[in-house]
Structure formats: structure tokens, C-alpha cells
Design a protein around this motif. Structure first.
Motif, PDB file in Angstrom:
ATOM      1  N   GLY A  99       4.445   4.179   3.371  1.00 40.67           N
ATOM      2  CA  GLY A  99       3.406   3.231   3.007  1.00 40.67           C
ATOM      3  C   GLY A  99       3.432   2.039   3.935  1.00 40.67           C
ATOM      4  N   ASP A 146       0.873  -1.175   0.000  1.00 37.71           N
ATOM      5  CA  ASP A 146       0.000   0.000   0.000  1.00 37.71           C
ATOM      6  C   ASP A 146       0.908   1.222   0.000  1.00 37.71           C
ATOM      7  N   GLY A 147       1.001   1.888  -1.142  1.00 34.38           N
ATOM      8  CA  GLY A 147       1.891   3.032  -1.285  1.00 34.38           C
ATOM      9  C   GLY A 147       1.216   4.375  -1.109  1.00 34.38           C
ATOM     10  N   ASN A 148       0.074   4.409  -0.438  1.00 34.12           N
ATOM     11  CA  ASN A 148      -0.606   5.687  -0.194  1.00 34.12           C
ATOM     12  C   ASN A 148       0.331   6.658   0.518  1.00 34.12           C
ATOM     13  N   SER A 181       5.108  -1.137  -7.959  1.00 38.86           N
ATOM     14  CA  SER A 181       3.661  -1.189  -7.795  1.00 38.86           C
ATOM     15  C   SER A 181       2.960  -0.897  -9.117  1.00 38.86           C
ATOM     16  N   PHE A 231       0.537   2.453  -7.587  1.00 42.13           N
ATOM     17  CA  PHE A 231       1.131   3.700  -7.130  1.00 42.13           C
ATOM     18  C   PHE A 231       2.286   4.076  -8.049  1.00 42.13           C
ATOM     19  N   THR A 252       5.114   9.660  -2.390  1.00 40.41           N
ATOM     20  CA  THR A 252       5.191  10.429  -3.640  1.00 40.41           C
ATOM     21  C   THR A 252       6.586  10.956  -3.939  1.00 40.41           C
ATOM     22  N   SER A 263       9.567   5.739  -3.148  1.00 38.15           N
ATOM     23  CA  SER A 263       9.429   6.379  -4.454  1.00 38.15           C
ATOM     24  C   SER A 263      10.780   6.291  -5.157  1.00 38.15           C
TER      25      SER A 263
END
Length: 156
Positions: A32, A19-21, A60, A63, A24, A92
Motif C-alpha cells: 500500500g 491507502d491499503g489497496n 485502517s 481496509f 490482503t 495486513s
């Protein structure tokens, strides 16, 4: 472009889930969450990236420019921690912590099982570990049962 899922051999209905929420830009500790998924969905699907140095990275598909990251700084090579250790999360971009070597496990004569260990390039001798019972993905200093994976091709 090959799409893959990382399936636990010990727990075949368990997969590495990223889960890369919020991830950025590159950060020192990554971000994440990486944990255990029970099916192959978008969070469990990665683009397999072949790097120029012979390593691979797992990017991912959900993401943008987010990769699986392993920090094994607090796990010694050869160390077998009861609950694993280190940090597995997202980053990232792909640097040394996001690069891996695939180690093929020896097969029984006349068979091919496709079992591999996913070894960190940045931390040699440290392996990706999935413990389905605890619901965690972390790091181990040995390649034993919880470090065994099958890299499943799920699309192209």
C-alpha cells in the motif's frame, strides 16, 4: 472503539493518509501507500487499538485488518536525516512493525498542548515523521518538529 486521525503539528492541515489497496495478506515489506492527506477522510481515519503489551496500533477503517507499518531498519536511533528515511506503509495484521509507543511532549507550565511523538515498538528510538512540503510520511531517528503529532479523536 475510538477513531482517530494523526495530525501534523507543524502543518495542521496535514494528516497521515493510508491507502491499503492490494494489502490482503502479510508480506515481508508491507504494501500500500502512506502519504499526506489534507483533510480527515476515511483514508486518514484509524481505529486506535490498545495492545496487551502497552503499545497501540493504528488500524485502517477502510481496509480490512490493515495497519500502519513503520520499518526503521535503515535509520539509526538518534540519527537526524535531512529528508527522513525508512519505510512507512501498510500491513495486513499487527506485528512489531505495526505497534507504537506514544511519547507525550513536555508542556509549558500550566498548559496542555497534546503533542506526541509516535515511536516504533519494533525499532525503538525511531519516530513517525510527516513532511507536508515534500508530501511524505517516513521515519526519523529523533523526536523533533516533523515528528510532532496530535492524535485527534474523530469518532467512536
Amino acid at each position: 472503539m475510538v477513531l482517530v486521525a494523526l495530525q501534523s503539528v507543524k502543518s495542521p492541515s496535514s494528516y497521515v493518509r493510508l491507502d491499503g489497496n492490494g494489502v490482503t495478506v502479510p508480506t515481508n515489506g508491507g504494501g500500500g501507500a502512506v502519504n499526506v492527506g489534507t483533510f480527515v477522510g476515511t483514508f486518514e481515519t484509524f481505529t486506535l487499538v490498545n495492545n496487551d503489551d502497552g503499545t497501540v496500533s493504528f488500524k485502517s477503517v477502510v481496509f480490512i485488518d490493515v495497519f500502519l507499518r513503520l520499518d526503521g531498519a535503515k535509520v539509526s536511533q538518534g540519527q537526524n536525516l535531512a529528508s527522513g528515511g525508512g519505510v512507512v506503509n501498510a500491513q495486513s495484521g499487527a506485528g512489531p512493525y505495526e505497534k507504537f509507543k506514544i511519547n507525550q511532549k513536555a508542556n509549558d507550565p500550566g498548559t496542555y498542548q497534546g503533542i506526541v511523538g509516535i515511536e516504533s515498538f519494533g525499532f525503538p528510538g525511531r519516530f513517525l515523521r510527516l513532511d507536508a512540503a515534500a508530501g511524505v510520511v517516513n521515519v526519523q531517528g529523533v523526536f523533533e518538529t516533523l515528528e510532532e503529532f496530535k492524535i485527534l479523536v474523530v469518532g467512536q
